[in-house]
Write a protein that holds these residues in place. Structure first.
Motif, PDB file in Angstrom:
ATOM      1  N   ASN A 455      32.745 -24.163 -29.944  1.00 29.81           N
ATOM      2  CA  ASN A 455      33.893 -23.642 -30.686  1.00 29.81           C
ATOM      3  C   ASN A 455      33.480 -22.670 -31.788  1.00 29.81           C
ATOM      4  N   THR A 456      32.191 -22.355 -31.887  1.00 30.42           N
ATOM      5  CA  THR A 456      31.740 -21.295 -32.791  1.00 30.42           C
ATOM      6  C   THR A 456      30.706 -20.448 -32.071  1.00 30.42           C
ATOM      7  N   ASP A 457      30.673 -19.162 -32.416  1.00 31.16           N
ATOM      8  CA  ASP A 457      29.617 -18.276 -31.947  1.00 31.16           C
ATOM      9  C   ASP A 457      28.424 -18.454 -32.888  1.00 31.16           C
ATOM     10  N   ARG A 458      27.405 -17.627 -32.771  1.00 32.99           N
ATOM     11  CA  ARG A 458      26.277 -17.666 -33.689  1.00 32.99           C
ATOM     12  C   ARG A 458      26.131 -16.303 -34.347  1.00 32.99           C
ATOM     13  N   ASN A 459      25.630 -16.294 -35.570  1.00 28.51           N
ATOM     14  CA  ASN A 459      25.383 -15.059 -36.302  1.00 28.51           C
ATOM     15  C   ASN A 459      23.957 -15.109 -36.818  1.00 28.51           C
ATOM     16  N   ARG A 460      23.086 -14.345 -36.171  1.00 25.68           N
ATOM     17  CA  ARG A 460      21.663 -14.407 -36.498  1.00 25.68           C
ATOM     18  C   ARG A 460      21.340 -13.683 -37.802  1.00 25.68           C
ATOM     19  N   THR A 461      22.317 -12.978 -38.388  1.00 25.45           N
ATOM     20  CA  THR A 461      22.067 -12.328 -39.673  1.00 25.45           C
ATOM     21  C   THR A 461      22.474 -13.212 -40.839  1.00 25.45           C
ATOM     22  N   SER A 462      22.989 -14.390 -40.552  1.00 28.03           N
ATOM     23  CA  SER A 462      23.436 -15.283 -41.622  1.00 28.03           C
ATOM     24  C   SER A 462      22.309 -16.207 -42.062  1.00 28.03           C
ATOM     25  N   PRO A 463      22.038 -16.288 -43.365  1.00 26.96           N
ATOM     26  CA  PRO A 463      20.979 -17.184 -43.839  1.00 26.96           C
ATOM     27  C   PRO A 463      21.343 -18.662 -43.720  1.00 26.96           C
ATOM     28  N   PHE A 464      22.653 -18.961 -43.719  1.00 25.26           N
ATOM     29  CA  PHE A 464      23.081 -20.361 -43.716  1.00 25.26           C
ATOM     30  C   PHE A 464      24.283 -20.478 -42.781  1.00 25.26           C
ATOM     31  N   ALA A 465      23.994 -20.630 -41.491  1.00 25.93           N
ATOM     32  CA  ALA A 465      25.045 -20.551 -40.474  1.00 25.93           C
ATOM     33  C   ALA A 465      25.426 -21.933 -39.958  1.00 25.93           C
ATOM     34  N   PHE A 466      26.735 -22.143 -39.778  1.00 22.45           N
ATOM     35  CA  PHE A 466      27.205 -23.366 -39.145  1.00 22.45           C
ATOM     36  C   PHE A 466      27.064 -23.216 -37.634  1.00 22.45           C
ATOM     37  N   THR A 467      26.469 -24.215 -36.988  1.00 25.49           N
ATOM     38  CA  THR A 467      26.181 -24.094 -35.552  1.00 25.49           C
ATOM     39  C   THR A 467      26.743 -25.263 -34.752  1.00 25.49           C
ATOM     40  N   GLY A 468      27.912 -25.754 -35.138  1.00 23.98           N
ATOM     41  CA  GLY A 468      28.599 -26.744 -34.321  1.00 23.98           C
ATOM     42  C   GLY A 468      28.619 -28.140 -34.892  1.00 23.98           C
ATOM     43  N   ASN A 469      27.459 -28.645 -35.322  1.00 25.56           N
ATOM     44  CA  ASN A 469      27.408 -29.969 -35.966  1.00 25.56           C
ATOM     45  C   ASN A 469      26.360 -30.023 -37.074  1.00 25.56           C
ATOM     46  N   ARG A 470      25.888 -28.875 -37.490  1.00 27.12           N
ATOM     47  CA  ARG A 470      24.849 -28.786 -38.512  1.00 27.12           C
ATOM     48  C   ARG A 470      24.867 -27.374 -39.090  1.00 27.12           C
ATOM     49  N   PHE A 471      24.114 -27.180 -40.150  1.00 24.98           N
ATOM     50  CA  PHE A 471      23.895 -25.847 -40.708  1.00 24.98           C
ATOM     51  C   PHE A 471      22.451 -25.443 -40.447  1.00 24.98           C
ATOM     52  N   GLU A 472      22.263 -24.187 -40.126  1.00 26.56           N
ATOM     53  CA  GLU A 472      20.921 -23.659 -39.893  1.00 26.56           C
ATOM     54  C   GLU A 472      20.548 -22.764 -41.070  1.00 26.56           C
ATOM     55  N   PHE A 473      19.624 -23.245 -41.906  1.00 19.97           N
ATOM     56  CA  PHE A 473      19.131 -22.483 -43.049  1.00 19.97           C
ATOM     57  C   PHE A 473      17.977 -21.631 -42.526  1.00 19.97           C
ATOM     58  N   ARG A 474      18.247 -20.344 -42.293  1.00 21.52           N
ATOM     59  CA  ARG A 474      17.303 -19.474 -41.599  1.00 21.52           C
ATOM     60  C   ARG A 474      16.325 -18.757 -42.526  1.00 21.52           C
ATOM     61  N   ALA A 475      16.508 -18.906 -43.833  1.00 26.66           N
ATOM     62  CA  ALA A 475      15.728 -18.099 -44.763  1.00 26.66           C
ATOM     63  C   ALA A 475      14.322 -18.618 -45.079  1.00 26.66           C
ATOM     64  N   PRO A 476      14.029 -19.935 -44.972  1.00 25.71           N
ATOM     65  CA  PRO A 476      12.662 -20.378 -45.312  1.00 25.71           C
ATOM     66  C   PRO A 476      11.591 -19.652 -44.512  1.00 25.71           C
ATOM     67  N   GLY A 477      10.447 -19.429 -45.149  1.00 26.80           N
ATOM     68  CA  GLY A 477       9.366 -18.685 -44.523  1.00 26.80           C
ATOM     69  C   GLY A 477       8.462 -19.546 -43.665  1.00 26.80           C
ATOM     70  N   SER A 478       7.697 -18.893 -42.821  1.00 25.92           N
ATOM     71  CA  SER A 478       6.868 -19.572 -41.832  1.00 25.92           C
ATOM     72  C   SER A 478       5.827 -20.494 -42.455  1.00 25.92           C
ATOM     73  N   CYS A 479       5.196 -20.056 -43.549  1.00 21.40           N
ATOM     74  CA  CYS A 479       4.103 -20.853 -44.121  1.00 21.40           C
ATOM     75  C   CYS A 479       4.581 -21.813 -45.199  1.00 21.40           C
ATOM     76  N   ALA A 480       5.882 -21.823 -45.486  1.00 17.74           N
ATOM     77  CA  ALA A 480       6.405 -22.616 -46.599  1.00 17.74           C
ATOM     78  C   ALA A 480       6.475 -24.096 -46.256  1.00 17.74           C
ATOM     79  N   ASN A 481       6.479 -24.905 -47.293  1.00 17.93           N
ATOM     80  CA  ASN A 481       6.788 -26.322 -47.156  1.00 17.93           C
ATOM     81  C   ASN A 481       8.311 -26.443 -47.097  1.00 17.93           C
ATOM     82  N   CYS A 482       8.832 -27.013 -46.022  1.00 16.79           N
ATOM     83  CA  CYS A 482      10.288 -27.157 -45.859  1.00 16.79           C
ATOM     84  C   CYS A 482      10.922 -27.871 -47.043  1.00 16.79           C
ATOM     85  N   ALA A 483      10.150 -28.708 -47.713  1.00 18.27           N
ATOM     86  CA  ALA A 483      10.704 -29.516 -48.793  1.00 18.27           C
ATOM     87  C   ALA A 483      11.300 -28.674 -49.898  1.00 18.27           C
TER      88      ALA A 483
END
Length: 736
Positions: A455-483
């Motif tokens: 019931n939702t599309d996806r937006n890969r340019t959004s840093p904090f996108a709702f994806t159906g049953n969760r939010f995808e925080f896309r901004a953290p960097g590869s080497c970062a500690n997720c914490a």
């Protein structure tokens, strides 16, 4: 081609996949082989000790130190059966890495011999040198004492011959010196706040768990080529290098066939990860050449963070066994996609309900909307802080470029959810909430089954996108500690939920006092109170909702008008940790106090300075000792060629003379800029205040580095290929 470069490139191209033999068992049978999980706890611990420890893990009961000796004895017995001889407290200091000090199971037996010993005291607590890790001034050199303390919620595991015990790391004076301690506090805060709100909808909820599913992007390069690039070795990225004629523009690498050598590496990595109970699920080629991704099944947040830190360490070791080096820098190559670590974040109640998932009844959908809106409230109120939580000197190169989200925190919700929130905001009536579930889509090909469309599309340019049953925080960097990102997000949402409940309870009380209040609609005072507060919050957080193109220049202007943070300077962005709103949030949720926040900012500014400082020193060395000598040598060859032509009566070649002039201009510029870079560093280094020093590095040192790179990259195109000493992008980016 220079001899050295030719040799390392030729050797890299000769590499073949190393055969990896998988265990004879199915993955489910060796999963967690090297982890002291519940199955092993049950086997090696007394029944009463096991029950108490599980109560600590599942219900947050306080750890009874009286059981520590029995737990330690059981762990030691299991570990020694696995060939373990040492143990270590494994913790996560403010370095974006992990730390460990190994001790042997050795004590004097009083008879001139030794015995293997591991007590509860050694399990529960150790004393690392707290002044030797980044601490932001909390610990001075002459105040070295700090403590690592066992975190029983994250299972003990074995690496080689060492028993690794996940721990927090705190100062002698009690302040957190790591990521895990404030993460655990933030998980407690959101658990309490979300559980209280859940009581409006479910009587049986007494615990809410934060789920995290990270997606780890990374690059692989051949080890020989890596060793021939001082910038890769010392900074993790190429400080200079012209784009390859072919990079990612054909879109042929994304989800393409995985090269044999990489497949062998991935297989080896997954086997070892599964043995450590890291639930690897997905692997594939990413968009850029030599870029790949690994993603696990989601887990409880604290455990997921530990597993990601463990995996990054494991990746580096396994890669070297296959002749690779892993690059976890967010932007190791200019002109192609960088690497992120998308954090899929959600909340689950103990009754199994995903709080960010739509329900089957209007009442459940009210719960769904409540948690969506209050999450948005936290993100809106603290959008600058959330950006600070993922910002770094390395991630700054990635944000806003190519596939990365922009350096503006906003949230994509999708058409249906956006329309629903708009309807609630603009409606005068308090109505029950209905949502469409997934819809079927017929495909006019007989052999293809109908698709179930979200019931939702996806937006890969959004840093904090709702994806159906969760939010995808896309901004953290590869080497970062997720914490880092999770601490701020959990705390922000906890604060929003606490505020929501306080205001709803107040309205319920007000409705109950009104003599003319009628239940004629069939709805309770609680229902009306929730809708009223949601309507207020939907209006308040509306500026953070954006479903358009986050890469566009227009969005930057629009975001600024909405009051969102659009700052691009990394040292300035860090200031959000010390905003009054941030301090109030962290202190009210008991996640961090002002002293801890001030210390962390000191660490962030210092880390930024040191990162850019190292890059600047390496760049100056490359310019002086690699680029200029090679370019002037080629210039001398051109001059001799022109002189030879003139000596035999032929006119000089105008094109060659033009190249001679350009090389002269660019090498002179490089030498001048290298001196200017040194001077800018010296001036910045004399600034006593670390915050202002970081700003000076950003404003004065970084621009000079950009200019040096521009000249060096142009020279790379001019100088004869056989003379160029540094492996080029076309050699670094295509594994064979």
């Amino acid at each position: 081609m220079s001899n050295l470069r030719f040799q390392v490139v030729e050797e890299a191209f000769k590499k073949r996949a190393i055969e990896v033999k998988a265990p004879s068992e199915r993955p489910s049978e060796y999963f967690g082989k090297y982890v002291f999980n519940r199955e092993k706890m049950y086997k090696y611990l007394p029944a009463d000790v096991y029950a108490k420890l599980i109560d600590v893990i599942d219900n947050g009961a306080r750890l009874d130190r009286s059981i520590a000796d029995a737990v330690a004895a059981g762990m030691k017995k299991w570990a020694q059966e696995m060939g373990v001889t040492h143990y270590t407290h494994w913790f996560q200091p403010l370095t974006e890495g992990t730390a460990e000090k190994h001790d042997a199971f050795v004590e004097h037996d009083g008879k001139g011999g030794m015995v293997e010993n591991f007590s509860g005291k050694l399990l529960v607590q150790q004393e690392p040198d707290a002044s030797s890790f980044p601490n932001g001034g909390i610990r001075n050199t002459f105040e070295a004492r700090g403590y690592s303390a066992w975190d029983p919620t994250s299972p003990v595991f074995i690496i080689d011959d060492t028993l690794c015990i996940p721990t927090i790391f705190i100062a002698y004076t009690g302040e957190a010196l790591d990521y895990k301690a404030p993460l655990l506090r933030s998980l407690h805060a959101i658990n309490k706040a979300a559980t209280d709100v859940c009581q409006y909808f479910y009587d049986d909820v007494h615990k809410v768990q934060v789920n995290l599913g990270w997606e780890q992007e990374y690059f692989l390069v051949d080890e020989g080529l890596y060793s021939a690039r001082p910038d890769l070795m010392l900074t993790g990225r190429t400080l200079m290098g012209h784009e390859s004629a072919k990079n990612q523009q054909m879109d042929d690498h994304y989800f393409g066939t995985i090269p044999d050598r990489v497949q062998a590496f991935m297989k080896d990595l997954e086997i070892q990860a599964l043995e450590l109970a890291i639930p690897c699920k997905t692997r594939h080629n990413e968009v850029a050449p030599n870029q790949f991704e690994l993603a696990p099944i989601y887990e409880e947040c604290n455990l997921a963070v530990d597993h990601n830190m463990l995996l990054m360490s494991l990746m580096k070791r396994v890669a070297r066994n296959h002749g690779f080096r892993v690059l976890l820098h967010e932007k190791p190559f200019d002109g192609i996609n960088g690497s992120g670590k998308h954090n899929n974040w959600s909340l689950t109640a103990n009754n199994g309900v995903l709080l960010h998932a739509p329900g089957k009844t209007p009442e459940e959908n009210l719960r769904f909307v409540t948690f969506i809106v209050e999450t948005l409230m936290g993100v809106y109120k603290h959008n600058g802080l959330l950006k600070a939580s993922i910002m770094s000197a390395t991630n700054a190169h990635r944000l806003g470029g190519n596939e990365a989200p922009p350096a503006i925190i906003s949230s994509f919700l999708g058409k249906q959810l956006t329309e629903l929130l708009d309807h609630i905001e603009n409606s005068d009536n308090n109505e029950l909430i209905t949502l469409k579930g997934k819809q079927g889509m017929e495909i006019d090909i007989p052999q293809i089954p109908d698709l179930i469309i979200d019931n939702t599309d996806r937006n890969r340019t959004s840093p904090f996108a709702f994806t159906g049953n969760r939010f995808e925080f896309r901004a953290p960097g590869s080497c970062a500690n997720c914490a880092s990102a999770m601490i701020s997000l959990n705390s922000a949402v906890a604060e929003a939920l606490i505020s929501f409940k306080k205001r709803v309870d107040q309205k319920i009380s007000e409705y109950s006092k009104k003599s003319d209040y009628s239940e004629g609609t069939g709805h309770t005072a609680q229902f009306h109170a929730i809708i009223d507060v949601l309507r207020e919050d939907i209006k308040t957080c509306k500026p953070v909702r954006f479903d358009g193109n986050g890469y566009s220049d227009e969005w930057v202007i629009e975001a600024a008008k909405r009051g969102l943070d659009v700052e691009k300077s990394c040292p300035v962005i860090f200031e959000h940790y010390l905003d009054p709103e941030s301090i109030q949030m962290f202190e009210s949720t008991k996640v961090m106090n002002r002293k801890e926040l001030e210390a962390r900012n000191e660490v962030k500014w210092e880390t930024y300075v040191k990162t850019v400082q190292i890059e600047a020193r390496v760049m100056g060395d490359l310019a002086r000792n690699h680029i200029v000598p090679v370019a002037t040598h080629y210039q001398s060859m051109l001059i001799k060629n022109v002189q030879g032509l003139l000596a035999i009566g032929r006119s000089g070649n105008a094109i060659k003379e033009k190249l001679i002039d350009e090389i002269d201009m660019r090498t002179n510029s490089l030498e001048e800029l290298a001196d200017k870079l040194d001077s800018a560093r010296r001036v910045a280094n004399h600034i006593e205040d670390i915050h202002q020093r970081a700003i000076a590095y950003h404003n004065t040192v970084c621009p000079i580095m950009d200019t040096i790179r521009a000249h060096a990259d142009k020279l790379e195109l001019i100088v004869e290929d056989g003379l160029w000493t540094l492996p080029k992008y076309r050699e670094l980016l295509f594994i064979r």
